[in-house]
Structures are given as C-alpha cells and as structure tokens.
Motif scaffolding. Structure first.
Motif, PDB file in Angstrom:
ATOM      1  N   ASN A  56       0.852  -1.181   0.000  1.00 28.07           N
ATOM      2  CA  ASN A  56       0.000   0.000   0.000  1.00 28.07           C
ATOM      3  C   ASN A  56       0.894   1.239   0.000  1.00 28.07           C
ATOM      4  OD1 ASN A  56      -2.391   1.448   0.040  1.00 28.07           O
ATOM      5  ND2 ASN A  56      -2.662   1.276   2.236  1.00 28.07           N
ATOM      6  N   LEU A  57       0.742   2.050  -1.019  1.00 28.39           N
ATOM      7  CA  LEU A  57       1.581   3.224  -1.185  1.00 28.39           C
ATOM      8  C   LEU A  57       0.885   4.468  -0.653  1.00 28.39           C
ATOM      9  CD1 LEU A  57       2.750   2.407  -4.820  1.00 28.39           C
ATOM     10  CD2 LEU A  57       3.873   1.802  -2.665  1.00 28.39           C
ATOM     11  N   THR A  58       1.655   5.522  -0.410  1.00 25.10           N
ATOM     12  CA  THR A  58       1.115   6.778   0.088  1.00 25.10           C
ATOM     13  C   THR A  58       0.034   7.289  -0.850  1.00 25.10           C
ATOM     14  OG1 THR A  58       3.161   7.358   1.191  1.00 25.10           O
ATOM     15  CG2 THR A  58       1.690   9.180   0.647  1.00 25.10           C
ATOM     16  N   GLY A 116       7.655   6.017  -0.982  1.00 20.01           N
ATOM     17  CA  GLY A 116       6.302   6.264  -0.487  1.00 20.01           C
ATOM     18  C   GLY A 116       5.577   5.025  -0.009  1.00 20.01           C
ATOM     19  N   THR A 117       6.285   3.903   0.114  1.00 23.27           N
ATOM     20  CA  THR A 117       5.652   2.700   0.656  1.00 23.27           C
ATOM     21  C   THR A 117       5.125   3.016   2.046  1.00 23.27           C
ATOM     22  OG1 THR A 117       6.991   1.165  -0.628  1.00 23.27           O
ATOM     23  CG2 THR A 117       6.107   0.344   1.460  1.00 23.27           C
ATOM     24  N   ARG A 118       3.857   2.714   2.267  1.00 18.47           N
ATOM     25  CA  ARG A 118       3.207   3.077   3.525  1.00 18.47           C
ATOM     26  C   ARG A 118       2.908   1.873   4.396  1.00 18.47           C
ATOM     27  NH1 ARG A 118      -2.129   6.493   2.624  1.00 18.47           N
ATOM     28  NH2 ARG A 118      -2.714   4.532   1.664  1.00 18.47           N
ATOM     29  N   GLN A 119       2.344   0.817   3.819  1.00 19.61           N
ATOM     30  CA  GLN A 119       1.943  -0.356   4.587  1.00 19.61           C
ATOM     31  C   GLN A 119       1.979  -1.586   3.694  1.00 19.61           C
ATOM     32  OE1 GLN A 119      -1.241   1.938   4.575  1.00 19.61           O
ATOM     33  NE2 GLN A 119      -1.310   2.600   6.684  1.00 19.61           N
ATOM     34  N   ILE A 120       1.918  -2.723   4.327  1.00 24.10           N
ATOM     35  CA  ILE A 120       1.683  -3.988   3.622  1.00 24.10           C
ATOM     36  C   ILE A 120       0.377  -4.547   4.170  1.00 24.10           C
ATOM     37  CG2 ILE A 120       2.453  -6.370   3.288  1.00 24.10           C
ATOM     38  CD1 ILE A 120       5.331  -5.352   3.464  1.00 24.10           C
ATOM     39  N   ILE A 121      -0.486  -4.955   3.267  1.00 22.19           N
ATOM     40  CA  ILE A 121      -1.759  -5.566   3.638  1.00 22.19           C
ATOM     41  C   ILE A 121      -1.639  -7.066   3.380  1.00 22.19           C
ATOM     42  CG2 ILE A 121      -4.258  -5.570   3.295  1.00 22.19           C
ATOM     43  CD1 ILE A 121      -3.265  -2.735   3.918  1.00 22.19           C
ATOM     44  N   GLU A 122      -2.005  -7.858   4.368  1.00 26.76           N
ATOM     45  CA  GLU A 122      -2.048  -9.313   4.230  1.00 26.76           C
ATOM     46  C   GLU A 122      -3.503  -9.742   4.304  1.00 26.76           C
ATOM     47  OE1 GLU A 122       0.599 -12.394   6.386  1.00 26.76           O
ATOM     48  OE2 GLU A 122      -1.244 -12.244   7.575  1.00 26.76           O
ATOM     49  N   MET A 123      -3.927 -10.497   3.318  1.00 24.23           N
ATOM     50  CA  MET A 123      -5.314 -10.960   3.282  1.00 24.23           C
ATOM     51  C   MET A 123      -5.342 -12.479   3.248  1.00 24.23           C
ATOM     52  SD  MET A 123      -8.131 -10.129   0.362  1.00 24.23           S
ATOM     53  CE  MET A 123      -9.804 -10.732   0.431  1.00 24.23           C
ATOM     54  N   LYS A 154      10.817  12.894  -4.679  1.00 26.55           N
ATOM     55  CA  LYS A 154      11.115  14.307  -4.402  1.00 26.55           C
ATOM     56  C   LYS A 154      10.871  14.657  -2.938  1.00 26.55           C
ATOM     57  CE  LYS A 154      10.087  15.902  -9.038  1.00 26.55           C
ATOM     58  NZ  LYS A 154       9.109  16.564  -9.895  1.00 26.55           N
ATOM     59  N   GLN A 155       9.863  14.026  -2.346  1.00 24.36           N
ATOM     60  CA  GLN A 155       9.526  14.336  -0.952  1.00 24.36           C
ATOM     61  C   GLN A 155      10.598  13.841   0.005  1.00 24.36           C
ATOM     62  OE1 GLN A 155       6.767  16.315  -0.366  1.00 24.36           O
ATOM     63  NE2 GLN A 155       6.848  16.223  -2.590  1.00 24.36           N
ATOM     64  N   GLY A 156      11.059  12.637  -0.197  1.00 32.49           N
ATOM     65  CA  GLY A 156      11.961  12.011   0.758  1.00 32.49           C
ATOM     66  C   GLY A 156      11.171  11.536   1.968  1.00 32.49           C
ATOM     67  N   LYS A 157      11.787  10.694   2.779  1.00 38.97           N
ATOM     68  CA  LYS A 157      11.102  10.056   3.909  1.00 38.97           C
ATOM     69  C   LYS A 157      10.528  11.065   4.908  1.00 38.97           C
ATOM     70  CE  LYS A 157      11.358   6.069   6.871  1.00 38.97           C
ATOM     71  NZ  LYS A 157      10.087   5.520   6.493  1.00 38.97           N
ATOM     72  N   GLU A 158      11.281  12.076   5.267  1.00 41.42           N
ATOM     73  CA  GLU A 158      10.837  13.038   6.273  1.00 41.42           C
ATOM     74  C   GLU A 158       9.586  13.803   5.822  1.00 41.42           C
ATOM     75  OE1 GLU A 158      12.697  17.077   8.008  1.00 41.42           O
ATOM     76  OE2 GLU A 158      13.935  15.289   8.365  1.00 41.42           O
ATOM     77  N   ARG A 159       9.571  14.249   4.584  1.00 43.06           N
ATOM     78  CA  ARG A 159       8.399  14.984   4.088  1.00 43.06           C
ATOM     79  C   ARG A 159       7.217  14.053   3.830  1.00 43.06           C
ATOM     80  NH1 ARG A 159      10.852  18.981  -0.239  1.00 43.06           N
ATOM     81  NH2 ARG A 159       8.690  19.122  -0.890  1.00 43.06           N
ATOM     82  N   ILE A 160       7.497  12.796   3.484  1.00 39.94           N
ATOM     83  CA  ILE A 160       6.407  11.816   3.343  1.00 39.94           C
ATOM     84  C   ILE A 160       5.723  11.638   4.700  1.00 39.94           C
ATOM     85  CG2 ILE A 160       5.909   9.346   3.025  1.00 39.94           C
ATOM     86  CD1 ILE A 160       6.231  10.508   0.344  1.00 39.94           C
ATOM     87  N   GLU A 161       6.526  11.468   5.755  1.00 32.26           N
ATOM     88  CA  GLU A 161       5.937  11.291   7.089  1.00 32.26           C
ATOM     89  C   GLU A 161       5.164  12.532   7.520  1.00 32.26           C
ATOM     90  OE1 GLU A 161       8.868   9.780   9.821  1.00 32.26           O
ATOM     91  OE2 GLU A 161       8.988   7.862   8.751  1.00 32.26           O
TER      92      GLU A 161
END
Length: 185
Positions: A56-58, A116-123, A154-161
C-alpha cells in the motif's frame, strides 16, 4: 454465471498476475464504503492459494487502514480489459502492517523498493468468485503513470511522514489509521 472457489487456483493466479489494476473495498458498520483502484506493477503477491499481500503506497487518504482496524473484511476485484472476459473477486479478512511491525519487515523483501511505501496488507482469502465480465469494455494498457513515484522520490522520507501526519492519520469519517501507532487524537 458466477462460480465460487475456496482457493486461488493456478489458472486464476495466472489471470491475477496478468492484470495491471485491481480494486480494494473495505467498510465499517457506519460511514462510507471505501473502494480504491490500485496499480503500479509488482505491488501484489500471491503467497499461497489462500493468502495474498499487497504493498500500500502513500495516497491522499488512508481509508483501508482505518477500516481494517475496525472490521477486517476486505474484497479485492480484478477484471479483464483485454483478452478473455473475466471478473475475479477475492473475499477474506485482512491485516495491515506498518514499517514498525515485525510482519512488515518479514514481507518487505518480497517487493521492489518503491518510494512512499506506507503499509503492507495481508489478506487471508476464504472465497474466490469469478463471473463473466461480458459488459466490461476492452481497454488498451498504455503505460504506468510515473507521478506517484516521482512525487514520493522528491519528498523524501521526512516529508512523506509529514504528509502522513497531515493526510493519513484519520479516515474521512474520523477513524484512526494508527499509521504512527496507537490512537492519534
């Protein structure tokens, strides 16, 4: 005519792997139903005949995460836009893993590094349904959009968070997403 299966057969796995887009639906008892298109190649994994993972991406919201914390039911739909007509739905129960979770760390190696990887969903899949898809139009795949990856790079990790804090902490119905752990008031 619709057909039901108790697992993802090899033939259905091949169909899933050939698709360029899938749709995810979740809901809680009250509030809006979430139905989201998901694309970008290489973000969906079939682990076995009854288990899938997707990266799951941003995004502008985080409805899936909020819903799964309240009600773990999820439906994923694929449909053929070329070749033989087919609609395929996976029904089951899902869990969401964040970067802080052991399961995230165990599964992230299955995917390419995507900004921008946000989460992993397991189903856990308890039913698979196919139907004809005769009314689904033919559409040609041109190419994947590159905007999300470019934006995230362009955002980088800090700006993504920071973006997550602004846009992904609560659902549109005010439910916590626990993107940073625990309740976010």
């Amino acid at each position: 005519m619709a057909k039901f299966f108790t697992e993802i057969t090899p033939e259905l796995q091949t169909f899933i792997e050939d698709q360029k887009i899938f749709f995810v639906a979740t809901a809680v008892d009250e509030g809006r139903i979430n139905l989201s298109p998901k694309g970008l190649a290489d973000t969906f994994r079939i682990i076995d005949k009854n288990k899938i993972l997707w990266l799951n991406l941003t995004g502008s919201g985080n409805e899936t995460a909020a819903h799964l914390l309240k009600n773990d039911r999820m439906t994923i739909m694929f449909c053929s836009f070329d070749g033989k007509p087919l609609i395929l739905r996976l029904y089951g129960n899902a869990k969401i893993y964040h970067e802080r979770d052991t399961e995230f760390k165990q599964h992230i190696e299955l995917f390419p590094e995507i900004p921008g990887t946000r989460q992993i969903i397991e189903m856990t899949v308890d039913a698979v349904q196919t139907s004809c898809g005769y009314a689904v139009p033919f559409m040609d795949f041109k190419e994947e959009r590159k905007q999300l990856n470019s934006w995230a790079e362009k955002q980088g990790k800090e700006r993504i968070e920071k973006y997550w804090k602004e846009k992904n902490v609560k659902s549109i119905d005010g439910l916590d997403t626990e993107i940073f752990g625990g309740s976010q008031n």
